[in-house]
Design a protein around this motif. Structure first.
Motif, mmCIF file in Angstrom:
data_model
loop_
_atom_site.group_PDB
_atom_site.id
_atom_site.type_symbol
_atom_site.label_atom_id
_atom_site.label_comp_id
_atom_site.label_asym_id
_atom_site.label_seq_id
_atom_site.Cartn_x
_atom_site.Cartn_y
_atom_site.Cartn_z
ATOM 1 N N PRO A 32 0.927 -1.265 0.095
ATOM 2 C CA PRO A 32 -0.015 0.042 -0.012
ATOM 3 C C PRO A 32 0.883 1.263 0.273
ATOM 4 N N VAL A 33 0.532 2.098 -0.895
ATOM 5 C CA VAL A 33 1.263 3.407 -1.189
ATOM 6 C C VAL A 33 0.580 4.546 -1.231
ATOM 7 N N THR A 34 1.039 5.527 -0.568
ATOM 8 C CA THR A 34 0.537 7.000 -0.557
ATOM 9 C C THR A 34 1.287 7.994 -0.979
ATOM 10 N N PHE A 35 1.145 8.977 -1.839
ATOM 11 C CA PHE A 35 2.071 9.807 -2.241
ATOM 12 C C PHE A 35 1.411 11.378 -1.906
ATOM 13 N N LEU A 36 2.399 12.166 -1.058
ATOM 14 C CA LEU A 36 1.935 13.424 -0.586
ATOM 15 C C LEU A 36 2.701 14.487 -1.320
ATOM 16 N N ARG A 37 1.884 15.307 -2.028
ATOM 17 C CA ARG A 37 2.623 16.425 -2.865
ATOM 18 C C ARG A 37 2.510 17.764 -1.952
ATOM 19 N N SER A 38 3.652 18.590 -2.266
ATOM 20 C CA SER A 38 3.706 19.821 -1.798
ATOM 21 C C SER A 38 3.473 20.600 -3.111
ATOM 22 N N PRO A 39 2.624 21.830 -3.105
ATOM 23 C CA PRO A 39 2.386 22.636 -4.118
ATOM 24 C C PRO A 39 3.706 23.581 -4.359
ATOM 25 N N LYS A 40 4.659 23.750 -3.611
ATOM 26 C CA LYS A 40 5.742 24.612 -3.624
ATOM 27 C C LYS A 40 7.119 23.793 -3.510
ATOM 28 N N GLY A 41 8.166 24.211 -4.244
ATOM 29 C CA GLY A 41 9.417 23.501 -4.422
ATOM 30 C C GLY A 41 10.289 23.949 -3.313
ATOM 31 N N LEU A 42 11.811 23.520 -3.676
ATOM 32 C CA LEU A 42 12.729 23.769 -2.677
ATOM 33 C C LEU A 42 13.060 25.154 -2.657
ATOM 34 N N MET A 43 12.797 26.128 -3.405
ATOM 35 C CA MET A 43 12.829 27.567 -2.903
ATOM 36 C C MET A 43 11.753 28.311 -2.466
ATOM 37 N N GLY A 44 10.840 27.392 -2.333
ATOM 38 C CA GLY A 44 9.269 27.802 -1.435
ATOM 39 C C GLY A 44 8.376 28.502 -2.385
ATOM 40 N N ALA A 45 8.692 28.210 -3.673
ATOM 41 C CA ALA A 45 7.719 28.959 -4.695
ATOM 42 C C ALA A 45 7.089 27.671 -5.735
ATOM 43 N N GLU A 46 5.943 28.084 -6.425
ATOM 44 C CA GLU A 46 5.216 27.173 -7.227
ATOM 45 C C GLU A 46 5.998 27.236 -8.615
ATOM 46 N N PRO A 47 5.856 26.129 -9.303
ATOM 47 C CA PRO A 47 5.385 25.022 -9.190
ATOM 48 C C PRO A 47 6.361 24.093 -8.112
ATOM 49 N N GLY A 48 5.788 23.055 -7.569
ATOM 50 C CA GLY A 48 6.514 22.314 -6.505
ATOM 51 C C GLY A 48 7.384 21.197 -7.468
ATOM 52 N N LEU A 49 8.065 20.276 -6.684
ATOM 53 C CA LEU A 49 8.842 19.628 -7.454
ATOM 54 C C LEU A 49 8.063 18.651 -8.560
ATOM 55 N N TYR A 50 6.913 18.456 -8.285
ATOM 56 C CA TYR A 50 5.930 17.723 -9.277
ATOM 57 C C TYR A 50 4.731 18.532 -9.376
ATOM 58 N N THR A 51 4.333 18.410 -10.670
ATOM 59 C CA THR A 51 3.140 19.138 -10.844
ATOM 60 C C THR A 51 1.785 18.376 -10.581
ATOM 61 N N ALA A 52 0.604 18.799 -10.337
ATOM 62 C CA ALA A 52 -0.375 18.024 -9.820
ATOM 63 C C ALA A 52 -0.718 17.135 -11.043
ATOM 64 N N GLU A 53 -0.789 17.500 -12.235
ATOM 65 C CA GLU A 53 -0.897 16.772 -13.564
ATOM 66 C C GLU A 53 0.020 15.661 -13.709
ATOM 67 N N TYR A 54 1.249 15.888 -13.353
ATOM 68 C CA TYR A 54 2.171 14.716 -13.366
ATOM 69 C C TYR A 54 2.229 13.750 -12.364
ATOM 70 N N VAL A 55 1.581 14.098 -11.300
ATOM 71 C CA VAL A 55 1.356 13.027 -10.067
ATOM 72 C C VAL A 55 -0.074 12.392 -10.348
ATOM 73 N N GLN A 56 -0.898 13.105 -11.068
ATOM 74 C CA GLN A 56 -2.209 12.458 -11.436
ATOM 75 C C GLN A 56 -1.928 11.224 -12.670
ATOM 76 N N SER A 57 -1.139 11.657 -13.355
ATOM 77 C CA SER A 57 -0.553 10.541 -14.664
ATOM 78 C C SER A 57 -0.120 9.473 -14.004
ATOM 79 N N TRP A 58 0.799 9.545 -12.949
ATOM 80 C CA TRP A 58 1.423 8.271 -12.172
ATOM 81 C C TRP A 58 0.309 7.638 -11.530
ATOM 82 N N ALA A 59 -0.424 8.264 -10.836
ATOM 83 C CA ALA A 59 -1.690 7.821 -10.251
ATOM 84 C C ALA A 59 -2.511 6.930 -10.712
#
Length: 300
Positions: free
Chosen positions: A230-257
């Motif tokens: 069982p696996v859950t992925f938590l996405r942050s909307p902001k990246g390493l520099m504290g700004a959008e986009p995050g390390l992953y876009t919401a669309e990219y995560v959804q494509s993997w889901a």
């Protein structure tokens, strides 16, 4: 049984000893979780999460090439880290248990679960674990610069004191509004050597070898193809520099889901790539999931 007592222990691995941070009960029968940090981090990144899990034995190693494990030799890479984690789990008689990985730690978690499935009960991937979302055609150095930027560049710097290193970090966009005691401890622990020639503890070679695997590593794609926990992925909307986009876009995560049967995904508003584990509200969301993975509310 000792509750919420922080301590460290050395665990023998190939080539030397791995430093492991522990919080919570000393009883090996206590609820136990394994927490795995990011590419330039250390076990100290988990301080706030660990403190929010009373009654839970938290095991959090410094990965090979980082923290006080930075004297361990290469090669690095996800299968090597996974083998180290298997030694850690066996040392503490911990398994199968929930495994939680942040950033690169999420990639390590996936490969660990694939190579040592009997040691893992479930996975929580915190803003990491899916192949890096980077442009085609970049070489490894360009990927390091594109993904990590200043986080990698600082590894070649020296600092005259802990205070100087703290002042280096305090204006960082990811922390400027999120500074706390855990961040203070994390920053201080990150230094190696002696003043006035203090250096960040992470070895650049470890970062380079590991980052190369995060977008093209065969072990990662095998782990994703053979996913059985069982696996859950938590996405942050902001990246390493504290700004959008995050390390992953919401669309990219959804494509993997859609590709991975059973992958659950959740966005954690109000967080960046660091604060999703090192400050509220990210810490609250992560600990809530961990409690669910353990099958009970630890604060009940």
């Amino acid at each position: 049984m000792t509750e919420n007592t922080y301590r460290t222990e050395w665990v023998p691995v190939n080539g030397g000893n791995l430093q492991v941070g522990l919080w919570g009960p000393t009883d090996p029968q206590a609820p136990t979780v394994l927490l795995i940090h990011g590419v330039t981090a250390s076990h100290k990144a988990w301080g706030m999460v660990a403190q929010a899990l009373p009654g839970v034995r938290v095991i959090a190693p410094d990965l090979r090439g980082r923290g006080r494990s930075n004297q361990l030799p290469g090669p690095y890479g996800m299968p090597v880290h996974a083998a180290d984690l298997a030694r850690v789990a066996d040392h503490f008689s911990a398994g199968p248990i929930p495994v939680i990985g942040h950033s690169m730690g999420a990639f390590v978690s996936l490969v660990f679960a694939d190579l040592y499935p009997h040691l893992v009960s479930s996975l929580l991937l915190v803003d990491g674990g899916l192949p890096l979302q980077v442009p085609e055609g970049l070489d490894d150095e360009q990927i390091i610069d594109a993904v990590l930027g200043p986080a990698a560049q600082r590894l070649s710097m020296t600092f005259e004191s802990v205070a100087a290193y703290q002042q280096f970090w305090k204006p960082h966009p990811a922390f400027v509004d999120n500074w706390n005691d855990v961040v203070d401890e994390y920053i201080e622990y990150d230094l190696d050597g002696a003043a006035p020639q203090l250096r960040p503890a992470t070895k650049y070679q470890a970062l380079a070898e590991d980052t190369a695997e995060l977008h093209r590593g065969a072990s990662l794609f095998q782990a994703l193809e053979e996913l059985r926990h069982p696996v859950t992925f938590l996405r942050s909307p902001k990246g390493l520099m504290g700004a959008e986009p995050g390390l992953y876009t919401a669309e990219y995560v959804q494509s993997w889901a859609q590709k991975l049967h059973g992958l659950q995904t959740e966005e954690v508003p109000g967080t960046n790539h660091y604060t999703i584990v090192m400050d509220a509200p990210g810490c609250d969301v992560v600990t809530g999931h961990i409690q669910g993975m353990l099958g009970h509310r630890t604060d009940a």
